[in-house]
Design a protein around this motif. Structure first.
Motif, mmCIF file in Angstrom:
data_model
loop_
_atom_site.group_PDB
_atom_site.id
_atom_site.type_symbol
_atom_site.label_atom_id
_atom_site.label_comp_id
_atom_site.label_asym_id
_atom_site.label_seq_id
_atom_site.Cartn_x
_atom_site.Cartn_y
_atom_site.Cartn_z
ATOM 1 N N PRO A 117 7.653 3.356 -6.510
ATOM 2 C CA PRO A 117 6.902 2.026 -6.217
ATOM 3 C C PRO A 117 8.115 1.427 -4.509
ATOM 4 O O PRO A 117 7.318 0.815 -3.639
ATOM 5 N N PHE A 118 9.586 1.453 -4.269
ATOM 6 C CA PHE A 118 9.931 1.074 -3.634
ATOM 7 C C PHE A 118 9.084 1.932 -2.372
ATOM 8 O O PHE A 118 9.733 0.790 -0.526
ATOM 9 N N TYR A 119 8.941 3.226 -2.487
ATOM 10 C CA TYR A 119 8.866 3.397 -0.921
ATOM 11 C C TYR A 119 7.424 3.324 -0.988
ATOM 12 O O TYR A 119 6.824 3.151 -0.090
ATOM 13 N N ARG A 120 6.535 3.398 -1.597
ATOM 14 C CA ARG A 120 5.545 2.607 -1.441
ATOM 15 C C ARG A 120 5.139 1.437 -0.996
ATOM 16 O O ARG A 120 4.259 1.122 0.234
ATOM 17 N N ARG A 121 5.684 0.826 -0.828
ATOM 18 C CA ARG A 121 6.503 -0.699 -0.652
ATOM 19 C C ARG A 121 7.073 -0.597 1.364
ATOM 20 O O ARG A 121 6.032 -1.439 1.971
ATOM 21 N N ILE A 122 7.401 0.208 1.534
ATOM 22 C CA ILE A 122 8.295 0.471 2.744
ATOM 23 C C ILE A 122 6.434 0.607 3.763
ATOM 24 O O ILE A 122 6.796 0.220 4.541
ATOM 25 N N ARG A 127 2.817 -0.276 7.298
ATOM 26 C CA ARG A 127 1.363 -0.843 7.768
ATOM 27 C C ARG A 127 0.920 -1.947 8.466
ATOM 28 O O ARG A 127 0.397 -2.558 9.270
ATOM 29 N N ARG A 128 1.702 -3.073 7.529
ATOM 30 C CA ARG A 128 0.857 -4.505 8.040
ATOM 31 C C ARG A 128 1.593 -5.322 9.401
ATOM 32 O O ARG A 128 1.129 -5.328 10.232
ATOM 33 N N GLN A 130 2.890 -3.249 11.216
ATOM 34 C CA GLN A 130 2.146 -2.685 13.038
ATOM 35 C C GLN A 130 1.065 -1.990 13.301
ATOM 36 O O GLN A 130 0.348 -1.660 14.441
ATOM 37 N N ALA A 131 0.751 -2.689 12.280
ATOM 38 C CA ALA A 131 -1.533 -2.874 12.378
ATOM 39 C C ALA A 131 -2.063 -1.155 12.218
ATOM 40 O O ALA A 131 -2.969 -1.055 12.967
ATOM 41 N N ILE A 132 -1.228 -0.621 11.225
ATOM 42 C CA ILE A 132 -2.205 1.025 10.844
ATOM 43 C C ILE A 132 -2.597 0.533 10.370
ATOM 44 O O ILE A 132 -2.804 0.743 9.233
ATOM 45 N N VAL A 133 -3.839 1.970 10.901
ATOM 46 C CA VAL A 133 -5.304 1.823 10.525
ATOM 47 C C VAL A 133 -5.672 3.458 10.552
ATOM 48 O O VAL A 133 -5.124 3.966 11.729
ATOM 49 N N PRO A 134 -5.028 4.589 9.591
ATOM 50 C CA PRO A 134 -5.126 5.850 9.574
ATOM 51 C C PRO A 134 -6.697 6.409 9.863
ATOM 52 O O PRO A 134 -7.274 5.609 9.853
ATOM 53 N N PRO A 135 -6.825 7.451 11.160
ATOM 54 C CA PRO A 135 -8.190 7.339 11.843
ATOM 55 C C PRO A 135 -8.760 8.112 10.239
ATOM 56 O O PRO A 135 -7.881 9.751 10.179
ATOM 57 N N ALA A 136 -9.952 8.033 9.803
ATOM 58 C CA ALA A 136 -11.169 8.248 8.837
ATOM 59 C C ALA A 136 -11.453 9.921 9.708
ATOM 60 O O ALA A 136 -11.906 9.393 10.572
#
Length: 453
Positions: A117-122, A127-128, A130-136
């Motif tokens: 869970p700590f890794y998931r929070r990182i 994402r939050r 650096q406004a990362i939006v993965p290309p689908a």
């Protein structure tokens, strides 16, 4: 001494290293003594930094519950914490677990309930912020016939995981008919970003930068690399843009905690190939086993885990070589035990050297050679009762030639070592290992002993 060092302000990496050394002095002491020492530290080191104190208590005792307290403190202030500091703490905890310095029984469920869970929070914070939006993938789009293979670190052909990475790239091209592009992300911290001890710093090869062609074993591989520090602004976004342009059918990662690949989870098909035993930190759709593991009964990998056996890329085992003992300064009549590793200072600990001393008491012809870089180990070998029969060879360029003249491959208590164990088998050296870690999964149950006795 440790309490006094914790009370003083830490202003340099040298001072942090001194604290780490004081913590390591407890590793060979009885567990009860270590636990008592850790419990005394809050009283003796009042005012110490929270991360420094709790990580030192965990290092001294091997008790994972101190990491519970540490993560409670960090997560309570996570929005104000630097991304580099969060990754530094995450990597430090992971390294302690990898080195088998923590007692899993001290905190059952630590991986499922805290580490993962700590890794998931990182990832959420990255994402939050650096406004990362993965290309689908485009709906209904045709397959590109291309995959990207993501790694946290590519160093050189002397680096076993780097060789393994190229081996998998070749396998995907030859057996699966896919074009492979490697993303060398270098996300893990290369400098000290928190007061966590023991500290962690990843290596980066500055020659691998930009869009390059890497040649190995008569093949050429395309690799996109960044040597910008850790999660520098724009670095992860740049890799996302590269993935969008490449339009891969799948995103594969070699090893856990592969940030760029895990940010793609849910946007494209993802698969993780672990490089070691144990639970793998990965959000991929499919997380392969390293070899010989059991399906998890609960936790975040219940749905993604798949049976698999890691394929090692061996530098010197094929074809089998006829080595010369004289080339390594070894007597023909000796019974030669090889100890191989890149972390021999940590892995060839007091218990392991005491086992070798006891073995030499019973086997007068036995000698041991240590192959791999080590700084502190030569001094410790010089203090052993059978110092004349213990030799550090340093880095050995032709491991196949060395193992071909050895009688046994002796594995210390550790997580890694799978590749050198496979080379030992190929060279004809008999492997001996404790349970747990990569080596038993490679050599099989017939070569496992339950303790150093």
């Amino acid at each position: 001494d440790l309490a006094a060092a914790l009370r003083r302000p830490v202003t340099s990496g040298h001072e942090l290293k001194a604290i780490e050394t004081l913590c390591e002095a407890f590793l060979d002491r009885p567990r009860a003594e270590r636990a008592r020492a850790a419990r005394e530290l809050p009283r003796l080191a009042r005012g110490a930094d929270t991360v420094l104190l709790l990580s030192a208590m965990a290092a001294v005792s091997g008790d994972l519950r101190y990491y519970d307290e540490l993560l409670d403190a960090v997560e309570g202030n996570i929005a104000q914490s630097g991304l580099e500091g969060l990754l530094h703490i995450h990597a430090g905890i992971g390294r302690q677990l990898f080195l088998m310095r923590m007692n899993p029984a001290s905190r059952p469920g630590f991986f499922e309930e805290r580490q993962f869970p700590f890794y998931r929070r990182i990832l959420d914070e990255i994402r939050r912020r650096q406004a990362i939006v993965p290309p689908a993938r485009r709906a209904g789009g045709a397959d590109s016939g291309r995959v990207v293979l993501v790694t946290n670190q590519f160093l050189s052909l002397r680096h076993q995981p780097s060789r393994d990475l190229l081996s998998y790239a070749a396998l995907l091209e030859d057996r699966c008919g896919r074009e492979v592009v490697i993303l060398n992300t270098n996300i893990m911290p290369t400098e000290v970003h928190s007061l966590f001890v023991p500290s962690f710093a990843a290596s980066v090869e500055p020659a691998f930068s930009g869009d390059q062609r890497i040649e190995a074993d008569g093949r050429t591989h395309r690799m996109l690399s960044s040597v910008e520090p850790c999660v520098s602004p724009g670095k992860i976004a740049g890799f996302m843009e590269a993935i969008a342009a490449l339009d891969p059918d799948a995103v594969l990662s070699l090893g856990g905690s592969c940030v760029v690949a895990d940010l793609m989870a849910g946007a494209r098909p993802t698969l993780c190939i672990p490089t070691t035993t144990g639970a793998t930190l990965s959000l991929a759709d499919i997380v392969l086993d390293f070899g010989g593991g059991a399906a998890p009964a609960q936790g975040p990998l219940v749905r993604s885990w798949r049976p698999f056996r890691f394929l090692h890329s061996l530098a010197g085992a094929t074809p089998r070589k006829e080595g010369s003992r004289a080339a390594f300064g070894l007597d023909e009549g000796a019974f030669v035990c090889a100890v191989v590793g890149n972390r021999l200072d940590e892995e060839a600990d007091g218990a392991f050297l005491a086992m070798l001393d006891a073995l030499f008491d019973r086997v007068p012809r036995a000698v041991a050679v240590f192959a791999g870089h080590a700084d502190a180990l030569p001094r410790r070998l010089a203090a052993a009762r059978h110092a004349a029969r213990l030799r550090c060879l340093g880095y050995v360029s032709d491991m196949g030639a060395l193992l071909a003249v050895c009688d046994a491959y002796v594995n210390p208590r550790r997580t890694g070592g799978g590749a050198s164990a496979a080379e030992a088998l190929a060279a004809g050296a008999v492997p001996l290992s404790l349970p747990g870690g990569d080596v038993p999964s490679v050599v099989g149950r017939h070569f496992i002993h339950h303790d150093y006795g």
